[in-house]
Design an enzyme around this catalytic site. Structure first.
Site, PDB file in Angstrom:
ATOM      1  N   ASP A 151      39.432 -10.495  -0.362  1.00  0.00           N
ATOM      2  CA  ASP A 151      39.936  -9.719  -1.485  1.00  0.00           C
ATOM      3  C   ASP A 151      40.880 -10.609  -2.288  1.00  0.00           C
ATOM      4  OD1 ASP A 151      40.702  -7.304  -2.990  1.00  0.00           O
ATOM      5  OD2 ASP A 151      42.589  -7.504  -1.907  1.00  0.00           O
ATOM      6  N   MET A 152      41.175 -10.208  -3.499  1.00  0.00           N
ATOM      7  CA  MET A 152      42.046 -11.005  -4.363  1.00  0.00           C
ATOM      8  C   MET A 152      43.483 -10.451  -4.390  1.00  0.00           C
ATOM      9  SD  MET A 152      40.376 -13.615  -5.695  1.00  0.00           S
ATOM     10  CE  MET A 152      41.097 -13.987  -7.289  1.00  0.00           C
ATOM     11  N   ASP A 153      43.689  -9.341  -5.089  1.00  0.00           N
ATOM     12  CA  ASP A 153      45.039  -8.820  -5.299  1.00  0.00           C
ATOM     13  C   ASP A 153      45.631  -8.287  -4.001  1.00  0.00           C
ATOM     14  OD1 ASP A 153      45.406  -8.781  -8.438  1.00  0.00           O
ATOM     15  OD2 ASP A 153      43.345  -8.197  -7.992  1.00  0.00           O
TER      16      ASP A 153
ATOM     17  N   SER B  70      36.272  -8.469  -4.956  1.00  0.00           N
ATOM     18  CA  SER B  70      37.386  -7.862  -5.670  1.00  0.00           C
ATOM     19  C   SER B  70      36.944  -6.664  -6.485  1.00  0.00           C
ATOM     20  CB  SER B  70      37.995  -8.922  -6.608  1.00  0.00           C
ATOM     21  OG  SER B  70      39.001  -8.380  -7.424  1.00  0.00           O
ATOM     22  N   GLY B  71      37.918  -5.845  -6.850  1.00  0.00           N
ATOM     23  CA  GLY B  71      37.668  -4.825  -7.851  1.00  0.00           C
ATOM     24  C   GLY B  71      37.621  -5.419  -9.239  1.00  0.00           C
TER      25      GLY B  71
ATOM     26  N   LYS C 100      32.394  -2.754  -0.994  1.00  0.00           N
ATOM     27  CA  LYS C 100      32.388  -4.182  -0.669  1.00  0.00           C
ATOM     28  C   LYS C 100      31.621  -4.463   0.617  1.00  0.00           C
ATOM     29  CE  LYS C 100      36.890  -5.279  -2.776  1.00  0.00           C
ATOM     30  NZ  LYS C 100      38.235  -5.844  -2.508  1.00  0.00           N
TER      31      LYS C 100
ATOM     32  N   ASP D 285      43.528  -6.009   2.098  1.00  0.00           N
ATOM     33  CA  ASP D 285      44.845  -5.365   2.184  1.00  0.00           C
ATOM     34  C   ASP D 285      44.845  -3.892   1.796  1.00  0.00           C
ATOM     35  OD1 ASP D 285      44.569  -5.935  -0.741  1.00  0.00           O
ATOM     36  OD2 ASP D 285      46.643  -5.212  -0.792  1.00  0.00           O
TER      37      ASP D 285
ATOM     38  N   ASN E  48      40.033  -0.087  -0.422  1.00  0.00           N
ATOM     39  CA  ASN E  48      38.704  -0.492  -0.881  1.00  0.00           C
ATOM     40  C   ASN E  48      38.164  -1.682  -0.094  1.00  0.00           C
ATOM     41  OD1 ASN E  48      40.706  -2.127  -2.100  1.00  0.00           O
ATOM     42  ND2 ASN E  48      39.336  -2.693  -3.765  1.00  0.00           N
TER      43      ASN E  48
END
Length: 284
Positions: free
Chosen positions: A27-29, A61-62, A211, A234, A237
């Site tokens: 994931d990114m954020d 990611s979203g 995902k 984290d 999602n």
């Protein structure tokens, strides 16, 4: 060239035995990025070493595909991008999979959010298409949040009439998305996924889209097993994605449900937890 991350202390619990990792998905954020939304500088030499070893690194990611492709432009060749919470998967500009929504559902979501806003909720809609993201709100505070995640975005007079394949509808709530906007979308939860993807974001997608579904499809296409897959997340999602990997890590800053669901715990996003964990497990 920056040094690779310092390995973790031996107290970090990890599976026993050698690590035959072929795919790393993050994931990114709140996970790879620190709270200032920065990609760690140590990532670039680490990616070069992973590529040399034949390990595929995939952001999940979203965020919009165009946004992810720009962030990783220097290393994008051959990289798989799991964008829009798994509804759109792309490699070298070629779509690998997608899960478009019915346009009538997207339009009803827009109308629902209009009613929420009329009742005083400070919320806005982002209709996420394959080509661009579409918004009706024009105030700078909202557009600043949109630009963080949607490089390709367009202001439209009527977001119910978008001519694009809609793969997700995202809602940004300046308050708490989990407490205000998400409950107001309960009517959609019976047929679609309503996922809190951050403190201020709620994503609505087809029930078949997440995902984890995107990751499992990628594993099948590449012949990679869950035991050869490492995943970091984290927020809510990321749950299904964690289920698709034996080496599943929740960040120390993760939502409590994510911590419960993952097999292992990584240091926080502000402590470079993704790269420090990869460095130790793979001996970078």
């Amino acid at each position: 060239m920056p040094a690779l991350p310092t390995p973790l202390a031996d107290t970090l619990p990890l599976p026993a035995g050698p690590a035959d990792i072929r795919l790393i998905v993050t994931d990114m954020d709140g996970t790879l990025l620190d709270d200032a939304k920065r990609i760690p500088g140590e990532l670039w030499p680490a990616l070069a070493e992973l590529r040399r070893r034949g390990v595929l690194f995939s952001p999940a990611s979203g965020r919009q595909y165009a946004t992810l492709a720009r962030q990783f432009a220097r290393v994008a060749e051959g990289m798989v991008f799991i964008a829009e919470n798994g509804t759109y998967v792309v490699r070298d500009g070629v779509e690998l999979s997608s899960d478009p929504m019915d346009g009538s559902v997207a339009a009803e979501l827009v109308r629902t959010v209009r009613r929420l806003a009329a009742d005083g909720v400070d919320v806005g809609t982002v209709v996420c298409g394959k080509r661009a993201a579409y918004v009706e709100r024009t105030d700078e505070a909202f557009l600043a949040e949109v630009r963080r995640y949607y490089v390709e975005h367009r202001i439209v007079a009527d977001a119910t009439a978008v001519e694009d394949d809609v793969i997700k509808v995202a809602l940004f709530d300046f308050g708490s998305a989990e407490r205000s906007t998400a409950p107001a979308l309960a009517g959609f939860a019976g047929t679609h996924q309503v996922v809190v993807s951050g403190e201020h974001w709620v994503d609505v997608m087809n029930r078949t889209a997440n995902k984890g579904a995107a990751l499992r499809g990628l594993q099948r296409a590449l012949g990679i097993t869950p035991a050869q897959t490492m995943v970091f997340g984290d927020h809510l999602n990321d749950l299904e994605m964690l289920d698709a990997a034996h080496w599943s890590f929740a960040m120390a800053n993760a939502h409590p449900e994510v911590v419960r669901r993952a097999r292992h715990l990584a240091p926080s996003n502000n402590d470079n937890g993704v790269l420090r964990t990869i460095s130790r497990v793979l001996g970078l």
